[in-house]
Scaffold this motif. Structure first.
Motif, PDB file in Angstrom:
ATOM      1  N   ARG A   1       7.320  88.707   0.657  1.00 15.16           N
ATOM      2  CA  ARG A   1       7.978  87.894  -0.377  1.00 15.16           C
ATOM      3  C   ARG A   1       9.142  88.638  -1.021  1.00 15.16           C
ATOM      4  O   ARG A   1      10.207  88.092  -1.246  1.00 15.16           O
ATOM      5  CB  ARG A   1       6.955  87.493  -1.448  1.00 15.16           C
ATOM      6  N   ASP A   2       8.907  89.940  -1.294  1.00 18.90           N
ATOM      7  CA  ASP A   2       9.990  90.718  -1.906  1.00 18.90           C
ATOM      8  C   ASP A   2      11.134  90.915  -0.908  1.00 18.90           C
ATOM      9  O   ASP A   2      12.311  90.914  -1.278  1.00 18.90           O
ATOM     10  CB  ASP A   2       9.463  92.090  -2.360  1.00 18.90           C
ATOM     11  N   ARG A   3      10.773  91.103   0.364  1.00 22.45           N
ATOM     12  CA  ARG A   3      11.814  91.317   1.388  1.00 22.45           C
ATOM     13  C   ARG A   3      12.682  90.068   1.531  1.00 22.45           C
ATOM     14  O   ARG A   3      13.896  90.162   1.656  1.00 22.45           O
ATOM     15  CB  ARG A   3      11.162  91.702   2.722  1.00 22.45           C
ATOM     16  N   HIS A   4      12.061  88.889   1.484  1.00 20.04           N
ATOM     17  CA  HIS A   4      12.843  87.652   1.570  1.00 20.04           C
ATOM     18  C   HIS A   4      13.887  87.592   0.454  1.00 20.04           C
ATOM     19  O   HIS A   4      15.055  87.301   0.695  1.00 20.04           O
ATOM     20  CB  HIS A   4      11.932  86.415   1.446  1.00 20.04           C
ATOM     21  N   VAL A   5      13.435  87.873  -0.768  1.00 21.98           N
ATOM     22  CA  VAL A   5      14.356  87.771  -1.904  1.00 21.98           C
ATOM     23  C   VAL A   5      15.490  88.786  -1.757  1.00 21.98           C
ATOM     24  O   VAL A   5      16.675  88.440  -1.871  1.00 21.98           O
ATOM     25  CB  VAL A   5      13.602  87.994  -3.237  1.00 21.98           C
ATOM     26  N   LEU A   6      15.130  90.034  -1.464  1.00 23.58           N
ATOM     27  CA  LEU A   6      16.149  91.080  -1.350  1.00 23.58           C
ATOM     28  C   LEU A   6      17.178  90.734  -0.274  1.00 23.58           C
ATOM     29  O   LEU A   6      18.386  90.844  -0.489  1.00 23.58           O
ATOM     30  CB  LEU A   6      15.466  92.416  -1.013  1.00 23.58           C
ATOM     31  N   LEU A   7      16.692  90.295   0.886  1.00 24.68           N
ATOM     32  CA  LEU A   7      17.617  90.090   2.006  1.00 24.68           C
ATOM     33  C   LEU A   7      18.381  88.768   1.896  1.00 24.68           C
ATOM     34  O   LEU A   7      19.514  88.673   2.370  1.00 24.68           O
ATOM     35  CB  LEU A   7      16.873  90.209   3.343  1.00 24.68           C
TER      36      LEU A   7
ATOM     37  N   ILE B   1      11.294  82.869   9.831  1.00 28.67           N
ATOM     38  CA  ILE B   1      11.380  84.321  10.034  1.00 28.67           C
ATOM     39  C   ILE B   1      10.069  84.968   9.584  1.00 28.67           C
ATOM     40  O   ILE B   1       9.570  85.893  10.220  1.00 28.67           O
ATOM     41  CB  ILE B   1      12.590  84.898   9.251  1.00 28.67           C
ATOM     42  N   GLY B   2       9.502  84.425   8.495  1.00 23.83           N
ATOM     43  CA  GLY B   2       8.247  84.955   7.968  1.00 23.83           C
ATOM     44  C   GLY B   2       7.114  84.935   8.985  1.00 23.83           C
ATOM     45  O   GLY B   2       6.201  85.753   8.932  1.00 23.83           O
ATOM     46  N   LYS B   3       7.212  84.013   9.926  1.00 21.64           N
ATOM     47  CA  LYS B   3       6.172  83.941  10.965  1.00 21.64           C
ATOM     48  C   LYS B   3       6.250  85.120  11.927  1.00 21.64           C
ATOM     49  O   LYS B   3       5.350  85.347  12.720  1.00 21.64           O
ATOM     50  CB  LYS B   3       6.303  82.632  11.750  1.00 21.64           C
ATOM     51  N   HIS B   4       7.395  85.818  11.889  1.00 17.80           N
ATOM     52  CA  HIS B   4       7.564  86.991  12.769  1.00 17.80           C
ATOM     53  C   HIS B   4       7.485  88.282  11.950  1.00 17.80           C
ATOM     54  O   HIS B   4       8.120  89.268  12.288  1.00 17.80           O
ATOM     55  CB  HIS B   4       8.923  86.918  13.471  1.00 17.80           C
TER      56      HIS B   4
ATOM     57  N   ALA C   1      16.114  80.922  -5.562  1.00 19.72           N
ATOM     58  CA  ALA C   1      15.022  80.163  -6.176  1.00 19.72           C
ATOM     59  C   ALA C   1      14.848  78.818  -5.492  1.00 19.72           C
ATOM     60  O   ALA C   1      13.732  78.398  -5.176  1.00 19.72           O
ATOM     61  CB  ALA C   1      15.310  79.979  -7.667  1.00 19.72           C
ATOM     62  N   GLU C   2      15.989  78.143  -5.215  1.00 20.49           N
ATOM     63  CA  GLU C   2      15.932  76.852  -4.511  1.00 20.49           C
ATOM     64  C   GLU C   2      15.400  77.018  -3.095  1.00 20.49           C
ATOM     65  O   GLU C   2      14.593  76.231  -2.620  1.00 20.49           O
ATOM     66  CB  GLU C   2      17.335  76.241  -4.414  1.00 20.49           C
ATOM     67  N   ALA C   3      15.889  78.060  -2.442  1.00 21.54           N
ATOM     68  CA  ALA C   3      15.516  78.266  -1.039  1.00 21.54           C
ATOM     69  C   ALA C   3      14.015  78.488  -0.899  1.00 21.54           C
ATOM     70  O   ALA C   3      13.376  77.940  -0.001  1.00 21.54           O
ATOM     71  CB  ALA C   3      16.281  79.457  -0.458  1.00 21.54           C
ATOM     72  N   LEU C   4      13.469  79.315  -1.799  1.00 22.58           N
ATOM     73  CA  LEU C   4      12.064  79.697  -1.641  1.00 22.58           C
ATOM     74  C   LEU C   4      11.136  78.845  -2.504  1.00 22.58           C
ATOM     75  O   LEU C   4       9.915  79.007  -2.451  1.00 22.58           O
ATOM     76  CB  LEU C   4      11.883  81.184  -1.975  1.00 22.58           C
ATOM     77  N   GLY C   5      11.719  77.979  -3.315  1.00 23.20           N
ATOM     78  CA  GLY C   5      10.901  77.119  -4.170  1.00 23.20           C
ATOM     79  C   GLY C   5      10.152  77.896  -5.228  1.00 23.20           C
ATOM     80  O   GLY C   5       8.963  77.673  -5.467  1.00 23.20           O
ATOM     81  N   ILE C   6      10.835  78.862  -5.855  1.00 19.29           N
ATOM     82  CA  ILE C   6      10.211  79.685  -6.902  1.00 19.29           C
ATOM     83  C   ILE C   6      11.138  79.706  -8.119  1.00 19.29           C
ATOM     84  O   ILE C   6      12.332  79.442  -7.989  1.00 19.29           O
ATOM     85  CB  ILE C   6       9.940  81.141  -6.415  1.00 19.29           C
TER      86      ILE C   6
ATOM     87  N   LEU D   1      13.182  90.848  -6.962  1.00 21.63           N
ATOM     88  CA  LEU D   1      14.337  91.652  -6.571  1.00 21.63           C
ATOM     89  C   LEU D   1      14.278  93.026  -7.226  1.00 21.63           C
ATOM     90  O   LEU D   1      14.518  94.056  -6.580  1.00 21.63           O
ATOM     91  CB  LEU D   1      15.640  90.930  -6.945  1.00 21.63           C
ATOM     92  N   ASN D   2      13.946  93.049  -8.515  1.00 21.65           N
ATOM     93  CA  ASN D   2      13.848  94.334  -9.214  1.00 21.65           C
ATOM     94  C   ASN D   2      12.834  95.258  -8.551  1.00 21.65           C
ATOM     95  O   ASN D   2      13.086  96.441  -8.354  1.00 21.65           O
ATOM     96  CB  ASN D   2      13.451  94.117 -10.685  1.00 21.65           C
ATOM     97  N   ARG D   3      11.698  94.667  -8.200  1.00 20.95           N
ATOM     98  CA  ARG D   3      10.650  95.482  -7.565  1.00 20.95           C
ATOM     99  C   ARG D   3      11.152  96.031  -6.228  1.00 20.95           C
ATOM    100  O   ARG D   3      10.992  97.202  -5.917  1.00 20.95           O
ATOM    101  CB  ARG D   3       9.404  94.626  -7.374  1.00 20.95           C
ATOM    102  N   ALA D   4      11.788  95.170  -5.454  1.00 16.50           N
ATOM    103  CA  ALA D   4      12.276  95.591  -4.135  1.00 16.50           C
ATOM    104  C   ALA D   4      13.337  96.683  -4.277  1.00 16.50           C
ATOM    105  O   ALA D   4      13.316  97.688  -3.564  1.00 16.50           O
ATOM    106  CB  ALA D   4      12.848  94.384  -3.394  1.00 16.50           C
ATOM    107  N   ARG D   5      14.247  96.469  -5.212  1.00 19.80           N
ATOM    108  CA  ARG D   5      15.324  97.459  -5.389  1.00 19.80           C
ATOM    109  C   ARG D   5      14.768  98.807  -5.824  1.00 19.80           C
ATOM    110  O   ARG D   5      15.240  99.861  -5.399  1.00 19.80           O
ATOM    111  CB  ARG D   5      16.322  96.955  -6.434  1.00 19.80           C
TER     112      ARG D   5
END
Lengths: 205, 319
Positions: A144-150, A91-94, A163-168, A177-181
């Motif tokens: 990066r923030d959008r990925h975490v939030l969504l 999705i990030g590629k789009h 964390a597992e999904a994004l390897g972070i 997430l805090n920043r995005a919110r």
């Protein structure tokens, strides 16, 4: 058969990790993961980019997963975060397409992403006041923030799963997430300082 | 109402996709997995029946696929309404010298007509398949697909071990006559998999090439000749899931995994007609569903190729 009485062997296939481990030798088993998770991945991708793009992203997610299945960490039982991580990457590629659609929604009140499944009339009814600033806020987030939030809000992943999904690290999930919110909250006109993490931690952490 | 609730509500009407919507993606995955099956399975059924079958070439009996009523999802998959045993015991009749059989194969392949493919065409394939481990669809599943003859994303190493039909056709056209050189080129075209012996690697690469379509007659003949020297090769007479006679080629090595693969050919034309995979050991299955239970000798996966043809447009079936 002429094998000298091999011991009966049970191949358990209920756990995702078992399916993936077995599929290294028996690739056809991998389709079970598709049957389990493709609907969720598709719906998530459709929410982010529209259902046409979701068809391709879903197919590609499972092809990528299939090709690198030997590298799946089988200490993890569920493949869901892993698959969402692959989908997020695709999705990030789009990114530009996604942001363009969010900005269009913010500007016009019409959402190009939902056009294929929302009737125009319903769309207008549903176009309440917060949708446009919300779309603008999402468009303004870093990818990066959008990925975490969504992943948390739309895919219902826990912090650990994100964390597992994004390897972070989980701490990074929390801070992104805090920043995005905070940004979303500000865009919706509320006081961005009044942000309690407790609710989200209790529900999703 | 907090901001997370607002975010959750956005586009929350997104529909859950139905099976038809997801079918194309599933098909792509199973096609990749089938390639993987070929990439990893190099096993052979144990054959007990020893009598020689004379006049194999005259034994071709084609059972009309139409005997079984089919419900086809357009261009996709359909589950047959006729009941089919999910798992059936395999049977095989050993043929005589595999080398002799393959020399016949080479002579037959060489007499075939060159399909003379050109860019822009599509390969239309129809198959029927039973996968007893597929709990959702344990019966006979029809599958049709189109693949592009010239597909640049599957050329020049971009798709790993996969090659476009064009790349494979050109490769076959470039093969030398010397069987040892053919085997070496085939191994380079389909690189070695983990744990493979030389014979297993040769067998996998060469059976993949015999399955290629479209294929130039000389190239196919060279592949069959190169195959004749693989140690442990077996040729058997079997029936496929559609009741058709077939010659099954397999390796006599100890099985690597828990299934043994046989690759099937029309005994009259030596055109690839399918494959089947047979359980090596019992799998009691524990608490799993019926798809997790099988006995040694059960045919676990069986695929019959019904037709394969070059067409000018995606969607054409050549009929």
């Amino acid at each position: 058969m002429t094998d000298p009485d091999p011991p009966p062997q049970h191949i358990p296939l209920h756990d995702d990790a078992d399916v993936i481990a077995q599929s290294v030798e028996r690739p056809e088993l991998f389709a079970r993961l598709y049957d389990r998770y493709a609907p969720d991945i598709h719906r998530y991708a459709a929410r982010r980019l529209g259902d046409g793009a979701a068809d391709d992203i879903t197919a590609e997610t499972f092809l990528v997963a299939f090709r690198c299945r030997a590298r799946f960490d089988t200490r993890r039982n569920a493949a869901r975060p892993w698959l969402y991580g692959i989908a997020a990457n695709l999705i990030g590629k789009h990114r530009r397409t996604e942001v363009r659609a969010l900005r269009a929604l913010a500007r016009t009140g019409t959402d190009p992403v939902t056009e294929s499944w929302v009737e125009r009339a319903d769309d207008r009814v549903a176009a309440e006041a917060t949708r446009r600033p919300l779309a603008e806020a999402l468009a303004g987030l870093s990818a990066r923030d959008r990925h975490v939030l969504l992943l948390i809000a739309w895919a219902d992943l826990s912090y650990q799963e994100v964390a597992e999904a994004l390897g972070i690290p989980v701490g990074t999930v929390r801070s992104r997430l805090n920043r995005a919110r905070r940004k979303v909250r500000a865009a919706l006109g509320a006081d961005p300082a009044v942000l309690s993490d407790a609710t989200e931690v209790a529900t999703y952490g | 109402m907090d901001e997370m609730t607002k975010v959750r509500e956005l586009r929350s009407q997104a529909p859950r996709p139905d099976a038809i919507r997801l079918a194309a993606g599933r098909r792509q995955l199973t096609e990749a997995a089938e390639g993987g099956v070929r990439a990893r399975r190099l096993n052979t059924p144990h054959l007990r029946l020893g009598w020689r079958l004379a006049a194999v070439g005259a034994a071709a009996t084609v059972t009309a696929a139409a005997v079984l009523s089919a419900q086809l999802v357009d261009g996709g998959e359909g589950v047959r309404t006729a009941p089919v045993a999910a798992m059936s015991q395999s049977y095989a009749v050993a043929l005589g010298s595999p080398a002799e059989t393959l020399r016949d194969a080479a002579a037959t392949a060489e007499r075939a007509k060159d399909p003379r493919p050109h860019d822009g065409q599509w390969v239309f394939t129809e198959t029927s398949r039973v996968n007893a481990t597929d709990g959702e669809r344990p019966g006979l599943v029809d599958h049709s697909s189109w693949s592009r003859y010239d597909n640049p994303s599957m050329e020049g190493g971009k798709a790993g071990d996969d090659h476009s039909p064009r790349e494979t056709y050109r490769f076959l056209n470039s093969l030398p006559e010397d069987p040892a050189k053919v085997r070496a080129k085939a191994r380079a075209f389909y690189p070695k998999a983990d744990g493979e012996t030389r014979a297993q690697h040769d067998f996998r690469a060469l059976t993949l090439l015999t399955d290629a379509y479209p294929a130039p007659p000389k190239g196919r003949a060279a592949v069959f000749r190169a195959m004749a020297a693989i140690p442990g090769l077996k040729a058997d007479s079997v029936k496929d899931i559609l009741g058709r006679d077939a010659i099954a080629l397999s390796l006599g090595d100890k099985a690597q995994g828990d299934l043994r693969g046989q690759y099937l050919y029309n005994p009259r034309t030596w055109i690839s007609s399918g494959s089947r995979h047979i359980a090596v050991t019992d799998n009691p299955g524990g608490e799993g569903g019926p798809e997790d239970h099988w006995k040694a000798g059960d045919v676990i996966i069986s695929e019959a190729q019904e037709s394969r043809v070059l067409v000018d447009d995606k969607g054409d079936t050549g009929r």
